[in-house]
Structures are given as C-alpha cells and as structure tokens.
Scaffold this motif. Sequence first.
Motif, mmCIF file in Angstrom:
data_model
loop_
_atom_site.group_PDB
_atom_site.id
_atom_site.type_symbol
_atom_site.label_atom_id
_atom_site.label_comp_id
_atom_site.label_asym_id
_atom_site.label_seq_id
_atom_site.Cartn_x
_atom_site.Cartn_y
_atom_site.Cartn_z
ATOM 1 N N GLY A 177 22.765 -22.797 -17.781
ATOM 2 C CA GLY A 177 22.329 -23.236 -19.102
ATOM 3 C C GLY A 177 22.997 -22.509 -20.246
ATOM 4 N N SER A 178 24.133 -21.869 -19.970
ATOM 5 C CA SER A 178 24.801 -21.051 -20.976
ATOM 6 C C SER A 178 26.204 -21.564 -21.268
ATOM 7 N N ARG A 233 21.476 -16.271 -18.498
ATOM 8 C CA ARG A 233 20.922 -17.617 -18.464
ATOM 9 C C ARG A 233 20.439 -18.079 -19.848
ATOM 10 N N ASN A 234 20.713 -19.349 -20.141
ATOM 11 C CA ASN A 234 20.227 -19.989 -21.372
ATOM 12 C C ASN A 234 20.594 -19.196 -22.615
ATOM 13 N N THR A 235 21.874 -18.894 -22.736
ATOM 14 C CA THR A 235 22.338 -18.101 -23.861
ATOM 15 C C THR A 235 23.803 -18.425 -24.127
ATOM 16 N N LYS A 236 24.379 -17.714 -25.059
ATOM 17 C CA LYS A 236 25.814 -17.739 -25.293
ATOM 18 C C LYS A 236 26.367 -16.392 -24.837
ATOM 19 N N TRP A 244 21.593 -15.110 -29.231
ATOM 20 C CA TRP A 244 21.877 -14.209 -28.126
ATOM 21 C C TRP A 244 21.652 -12.777 -28.572
ATOM 22 N N ALA A 300 20.583 -21.630 -31.536
ATOM 23 C CA ALA A 300 21.426 -20.883 -30.603
ATOM 24 C C ALA A 300 21.362 -19.402 -30.951
ATOM 25 N N ARG A 344 27.661 -22.677 -16.834
ATOM 26 C CA ARG A 344 27.116 -23.973 -17.250
ATOM 27 C C ARG A 344 25.837 -24.295 -16.495
ATOM 28 N N GLU A 356 19.644 -12.927 -14.880
ATOM 29 C CA GLU A 356 18.767 -13.561 -15.869
ATOM 30 C C GLU A 356 19.324 -13.402 -17.276
#
Length: 322
Positions: free
Chosen positions: A272-273, A243-246, A217, A215, A269, A240
């Motif tokens: 993907g975050s 996305r896909n991060t914390k 960021w 994980a 969610r 973007e």
Amino acid sequence: MRRILLALLVLAAGIYVFNASWRVAPPAEPQVTLIAHRGIHQTFNREGLENDTCTSERIYPPEHQYIENTIASMQAAFAAGADIVELDVHPTTDGQFAVLHDWTIDCRTEGTGETRSHDMAYLKTLDIGYGYTADGGATFPLRGTGVGQMPELKEVLSAMPDRQFLVNFKSREAREGDMLAALVDERPEWRHAVWGAYGGDEPTYQAAGQIDGLAVWSRRGLVDCLLQYEGLGWTGYMPEACRNTKVMLPVNVAPFVWGWPNLFLERIRKAGSQVILLGPYDAGDPGTAGIDTLDQLAQVPDSFEGYIWTNRIEIIAPAVQQ
C-alpha cells in the motif's frame, strides 16, 4: 567443511534468486510523478551543510530570478512540468501560515527573529531576496526583488487551487496540524490542492487524523522501514513501518535494497506504499537532496514507477517527459 560451504552457496543462490528484480516484469508504461522541492529556486553548495546553515549565502551564480517558496516560483515549477510542489510553513502570531523554509528570518531577509514570532503583515514588508549572495557578500543579485513576496498559505492555494502541494511542517507542534485541517475544512475546494504533509511527526499525524486521504509519512518511520527491510527483506517480509506510506529512498541507497528495482517496487505496492526517489544521500547532510542533474536522473531505472524529488524541475521535467 565442503558440505557447509556448499550449503551456504546454495542458500546464497536461493536468496539471490528469491530477491532478483527480474522475477517481476517492469510496468509497460511506468508512471512517474515529479515533486518540485520549494518550486524553481536558487540552488546552493551542499557541502558541509548543517541544520542552521544559511543557504542563501552560498548560492551558485543565479541563472534566473526565482526565489524559493514564492507564488511565482511555484507557478514556474508547474509550468516546467511539476506534478506537486513542496513548500514550507510556519504559524504566525495572527494565526496564519507563512510560507518560508527557515526557522528565522535572519538569513534571507533584512529582519531578525523566529519566523513564527511575527505576524503576517510584518512578514509581508520584508525582502526575501535580501540575503542572497554568490560571492561571499560582495554582491546581492536578488536584493530588492523579493519585497512582499513571502506568501501566506491561503494565497498559494487561492492562486493555484487546481494544483497539488506537499506541506512541510518545520516544528513538532501538533496545533499546526489542527490549523491545516481547519483551513481545509473552511475551504473544502482546497482539499485536492493539499496533497500531503510531512516534517514534524506531531503536526503531520494530527493533520492526517482530520484530513481524510492526506499523504503523510514519518521521519522515524522512514528510517525504521529501510533498516528493518534491509535486515529482513531478503525473506520477503515487509516491515509495518513500510506499509501504507510514502518511502523516501536516496538514489544511491536504492541499489542496495532487496529486489531493486522491480521486485522491491512490487513489494512496496502490495504493502500500500509508494517510493519517493531522492538524490544521493550524503552522511551528515540534514537537507533533502534531489535528483537534480541529468547524470543523477540516469541512475533512475527506466522501469521506475513512483515519485521523483527534485530541486531542478526545470532540468528534470523536460528529460523525464520527452
């Protein structure tokens, strides 16, 4: 003119409804994960903090004997209810990771110089409770209690291999990411323990490229995410950078993001975050404030699902878990 005003009112109403939190039902049983910043530790006055402020010289009168970033403080944090403990690392001259927050050892110890300019053996001789004072230097209540207590990262993972940690890189040297990846490669049983990494972008993403599922960021990415979402999120667009991060979000900023809480969390969610909810943002504060009081915790919606960042896990965990 009336038609224009009416059109604007209809548009505003449409935007409001489209971004209304109630459009998404809250989770039946929201799952909250608690991140203990530096374990259980001495808290301090955050007013006027700057990057080089020596925080050990402004602690509140001690309520306990724990010192941040020590194995004892981390074990106490997990015992109190933490799911993840955040810790800070610096490479030493002998290729280890010293666990200490400060760039130099001058503030907390009797030593001098950059943390990374020493070897681990020397750092182990220092008293990391040496510089703590709550009365401007009249007394030093923790002096003598921290001798030999600065841990090396391997010691932490060996002591608590079944727990999870968030590694904070204090520099922008990519080699530190290589060091963390090598450590996990050498001891694969520690992969579960190394939950995430953040801090300097270069070591963070160097580590992410070699440790599958880590994980991570970016500080710059967090700013880009929130600013771009504030500008375009009313359309449902998720930048973007989100996305896909914390996504670290101060609790006093959260009410101003489109769709807070339920709709925003659903959008995050689907991107993907997940959200890490921080304490109140104070302009100019270089530190990471936590949800540290029951009043601050009361600002967290009952429907919130994600991570809560705290400096007072001993207060927050029992309240969350009751």
